[in-house]
Design a protein around this motif. Sequence first.
Motif, PDB file in Angstrom:
ATOM      1  N   ALA A 125      31.767  -4.432 -58.850  1.00 11.20           N
ATOM      2  CA  ALA A 125      31.425  -3.333 -57.940  1.00 11.20           C
ATOM      3  C   ALA A 125      30.682  -3.853 -56.721  1.00 11.20           C
ATOM      4  N   ARG A 126      29.765  -4.790 -56.947  1.00 19.98           N
ATOM      5  CA  ARG A 126      29.035  -5.385 -55.825  1.00 19.98           C
ATOM      6  C   ARG A 126      29.981  -6.167 -54.909  1.00 19.98           C
ATOM      7  N   ARG A 127      30.869  -6.953 -55.490  1.00 20.13           N
ATOM      8  CA  ARG A 127      31.774  -7.766 -54.679  1.00 20.13           C
ATOM      9  C   ARG A 127      32.704  -6.891 -53.840  1.00 20.13           C
ATOM     10  N   ALA A 128      33.211  -5.831 -54.430  1.00 21.88           N
ATOM     11  CA  ALA A 128      34.079  -4.925 -53.682  1.00 21.88           C
ATOM     12  C   ALA A 128      33.315  -4.287 -52.520  1.00 21.88           C
ATOM     13  N   ALA A 129      32.081  -3.877 -52.777  1.00 23.64           N
ATOM     14  CA  ALA A 129      31.276  -3.245 -51.726  1.00 23.64           C
ATOM     15  C   ALA A 129      30.917  -4.237 -50.621  1.00 23.64           C
TER      16      ALA A 129
ATOM     17  N   GLN B  97      39.071 -12.966 -54.905  1.00 24.83           N
ATOM     18  CA  GLN B  97      38.528 -11.922 -55.763  1.00 24.83           C
ATOM     19  C   GLN B  97      39.589 -11.414 -56.743  1.00 24.83           C
ATOM     20  N   PRO B  98      39.155 -10.936 -57.901  1.00 17.66           N
ATOM     21  CA  PRO B  98      40.118 -10.435 -58.892  1.00 17.66           C
ATOM     22  C   PRO B  98      40.832  -9.188 -58.399  1.00 17.66           C
ATOM     23  N   GLU B  99      41.958  -8.881 -59.029  1.00 23.55           N
ATOM     24  CA  GLU B  99      42.810  -7.797 -58.585  1.00 23.55           C
ATOM     25  C   GLU B  99      42.081  -6.458 -58.567  1.00 23.55           C
ATOM     26  N   GLU B 100      41.193  -6.215 -59.533  1.00 24.46           N
ATOM     27  CA  GLU B 100      40.500  -4.926 -59.555  1.00 24.46           C
ATOM     28  C   GLU B 100      39.623  -4.744 -58.317  1.00 24.46           C
ATOM     29  N   VAL B 101      39.010  -5.828 -57.851  1.00 22.36           N
ATOM     30  CA  VAL B 101      38.199  -5.776 -56.630  1.00 22.36           C
ATOM     31  C   VAL B 101      39.091  -5.570 -55.411  1.00 22.36           C
ATOM     32  N   VAL B 102      40.196  -6.301 -55.361  1.00 19.77           N
ATOM     33  CA  VAL B 102      41.127  -6.193 -54.238  1.00 19.77           C
ATOM     34  C   VAL B 102      41.654  -4.771 -54.109  1.00 19.77           C
ATOM     35  N   GLN B 103      42.044  -4.176 -55.224  1.00 22.48           N
ATOM     36  CA  GLN B 103      42.590  -2.822 -55.181  1.00 22.48           C
ATOM     37  C   GLN B 103      41.534  -1.793 -54.786  1.00 22.48           C
ATOM     38  N   ALA B 104      40.313  -1.986 -55.229  1.00 21.33           N
ATOM     39  CA  ALA B 104      39.242  -1.062 -54.844  1.00 21.33           C
ATOM     40  C   ALA B 104      39.031  -1.088 -53.332  1.00 21.33           C
TER      41      ALA B 104
ATOM     42  N   ARG C 213      41.319  -1.986 -51.123  1.00 19.98           N
ATOM     43  CA  ARG C 213      42.541  -1.490 -50.490  1.00 19.98           C
ATOM     44  C   ARG C 213      42.549   0.035 -50.368  1.00 19.98           C
ATOM     45  N   PHE C 214      41.965   0.713 -51.357  1.00 19.12           N
ATOM     46  CA  PHE C 214      42.045   2.176 -51.352  1.00 19.12           C
ATOM     47  C   PHE C 214      40.690   2.840 -51.147  1.00 19.12           C
ATOM     48  N   HIS C 215      39.715   2.093 -50.610  1.00 18.74           N
ATOM     49  CA  HIS C 215      38.388   2.693 -50.471  1.00 18.74           C
ATOM     50  C   HIS C 215      38.330   3.744 -49.366  1.00 18.74           C
ATOM     51  N   THR C 216      39.304   3.738 -48.448  1.00 16.17           N
ATOM     52  CA  THR C 216      39.303   4.709 -47.351  1.00 16.17           C
ATOM     53  C   THR C 216      40.145   5.938 -47.668  1.00 16.17           C
ATOM     54  N   THR C 217      41.319   5.730 -48.233  1.00 18.91           N
ATOM     55  CA  THR C 217      42.231   6.858 -48.471  1.00 18.91           C
ATOM     56  C   THR C 217      42.155   7.410 -49.886  1.00 18.91           C
ATOM     57  N   GLY C 218      41.757   6.544 -50.859  1.00 18.77           N
ATOM     58  CA  GLY C 218      41.962   6.918 -52.248  1.00 18.77           C
ATOM     59  C   GLY C 218      43.453   6.858 -52.564  1.00 18.77           C
ATOM     60  N   ARG C 219      43.800   7.224 -53.789  1.00 18.10           N
ATOM     61  CA  ARG C 219      45.211   7.292 -54.183  1.00 18.10           C
ATOM     62  C   ARG C 219      45.307   8.054 -55.503  1.00 18.10           C
ATOM     63  N   ALA C 220      46.504   8.359 -55.919  1.00 12.61           N
ATOM     64  CA  ALA C 220      46.694   9.014 -57.218  1.00 12.61           C
ATOM     65  C   ALA C 220      46.329   8.035 -58.335  1.00 12.61           C
ATOM     66  N   ASP C 221      45.736   8.571 -59.402  1.00  8.82           N
ATOM     67  CA  ASP C 221      45.430   7.778 -60.600  1.00  8.82           C
ATOM     68  C   ASP C 221      44.565   6.560 -60.287  1.00  8.82           C
TER      69      ASP C 221
ATOM     70  N   LYS D 253      37.270   4.464 -57.844  1.00  9.75           N
ATOM     71  CA  LYS D 253      36.494   5.696 -57.660  1.00  9.75           C
ATOM     72  C   LYS D 253      35.055   5.372 -57.270  1.00  9.75           C
ATOM     73  N   ILE D 254      34.493   4.367 -57.911  1.00 12.63           N
ATOM     74  CA  ILE D 254      33.099   4.000 -57.630  1.00 12.63           C
ATOM     75  C   ILE D 254      32.943   3.567 -56.177  1.00 12.63           C
ATOM     76  N   LEU D 255      33.820   2.692 -55.695  1.00 11.91           N
ATOM     77  CA  LEU D 255      33.692   2.223 -54.317  1.00 11.91           C
ATOM     78  C   LEU D 255      33.979   3.344 -53.326  1.00 11.91           C
ATOM     79  N   TYR D 256      34.967   4.170 -53.621  1.00  8.87           N
ATOM     80  CA  TYR D 256      35.314   5.284 -52.732  1.00  8.87           C
ATOM     81  C   TYR D 256      34.109   6.200 -52.528  1.00  8.87           C
ATOM     82  N   VAL D 257      33.452   6.558 -53.618  1.00  9.34           N
ATOM     83  CA  VAL D 257      32.308   7.468 -53.537  1.00  9.34           C
ATOM     84  C   VAL D 257      31.088   6.770 -52.937  1.00  9.34           C
ATOM     85  N   ALA D 258      30.837   5.512 -53.348  1.00  8.88           N
ATOM     86  CA  ALA D 258      29.677   4.782 -52.828  1.00  8.88           C
ATOM     87  C   ALA D 258      29.758   4.634 -51.313  1.00  8.88           C
ATOM     88  N   ASP D 259      30.938   4.314 -50.812  1.00  8.44           N
ATOM     89  CA  ASP D 259      31.136   4.178 -49.378  1.00  8.44           C
ATOM     90  C   ASP D 259      30.902   5.508 -48.661  1.00  8.44           C
TER      91      ASP D 259
END
Length: 393
Positions: free
Chosen positions: A250-254, A305-312, A314-322, A328-334
């Motif tokens: 979570a820290r790395r993604a942020a 960075q691992p795929e979970e960080v990369v994907q977070a 990638r979608f931190h601005t728009t979000g996406r389905a599922d 979700k954590i990065l989207y809301v934190a941002d």
Amino acid sequence: MKIGIFGGTFDPPHLGHMEAARTAVAALELDRLLFVPARTPPHKNLPEDGASPAQRLEMTELMADGLGMPDVARASGLELEREGKSYTADTLRQLHELFPQDELWLLVGSDMFLSLHRWSRPEEIMALAGVAAFDRDARAHGAPMEAQAGFLRKTSRAQVRLLPLPQVRELSSNQLRERGTGEGLWPPVWGYILRFGLYGIRKPLDGLDLPDLRAVSYSMIRAKRIPHVQGTEEEAARLARRWGAPEEPARRAAILHDCTKYLTLEEHLELCRRYQVPLDGIERETVQLLHAKTGAALAAQVFGQPEEVVQAIRFHTTGRADMTLLEKILYVADYMEPNRNFPGVERLRTLAYENLDAAVALGAAMSIEQAQGRGGRLHPDTQAALDSLKEHL
């Protein structure tokens, strides 16, 4: 207008330079402060393993930005554009021609001040500008500094100010280079050194620890953006603890989520071509959306960075389905980190710790409302995110 001229090799610029600059702006009531890296200093040889002139200027720009005085402090390539040795008299003559009605102040350290009368064309220097000398140890240097000030006033009719710096310890760029750590440096400057492997420091960018990753990320954005990135990191870490997610991803993604925020549209598109990032029509025209794609690309390809960080990212601005938990954590934190201030943010902050899905849905709904209010184009991923969460809720 009062203009301060702060010269040096700035190889690298450090915290001592920054504190001296703050002191000068306050004491002299400067309207503008120019940091002027020397192309070829006449009094010493530049180290063979030092940074290039362009790199020294870029690091100096980062330092100037870090002062938080964008209308006052800036870096100047004046001496780098001039061939030959960088004589202060030539620089002051150029500045006097550029600003003929303004009052110039030359800022110098104590050692340089004590030898000022032996510089090239000292009489011309003191005719063109006042001299403000920094003294980091007034008790030890007080008498020689006062004597030199009196000598210059008497022999050259110089305008001289002595500026004590009792809180600033002596820092040497040479010692900082040999130390090979970020100690004594503004973090973005240390991050720049890491990015380009300056001074023999070769840390793989795909294996950085959190402090170094922060420094590198901060070196890629403007200083005014750093509090937002810091706030997002701390909020993401708190949300990760609340909802049972690993804290470090979570820290790395942020830390990296806004690392390409200040690229131009052309620079974003070039990165997308380089890393074969697919784009839709909306993204090709919208810088605000592209930074998530290019930031994710750098997170994967440069920072490992691992795929979970990369994907977070990638979608931190728009979000996406599922969305995944980390997304979700990065989207809301941002969206609702402590520096944010807009109608509805307090409701979002409360909801984030009660029902994360509901918080993401509220954020998506607010984004949709804002886009519609501005008459802008809405990315379909945001609507898909809201529709997906509504099913769960």
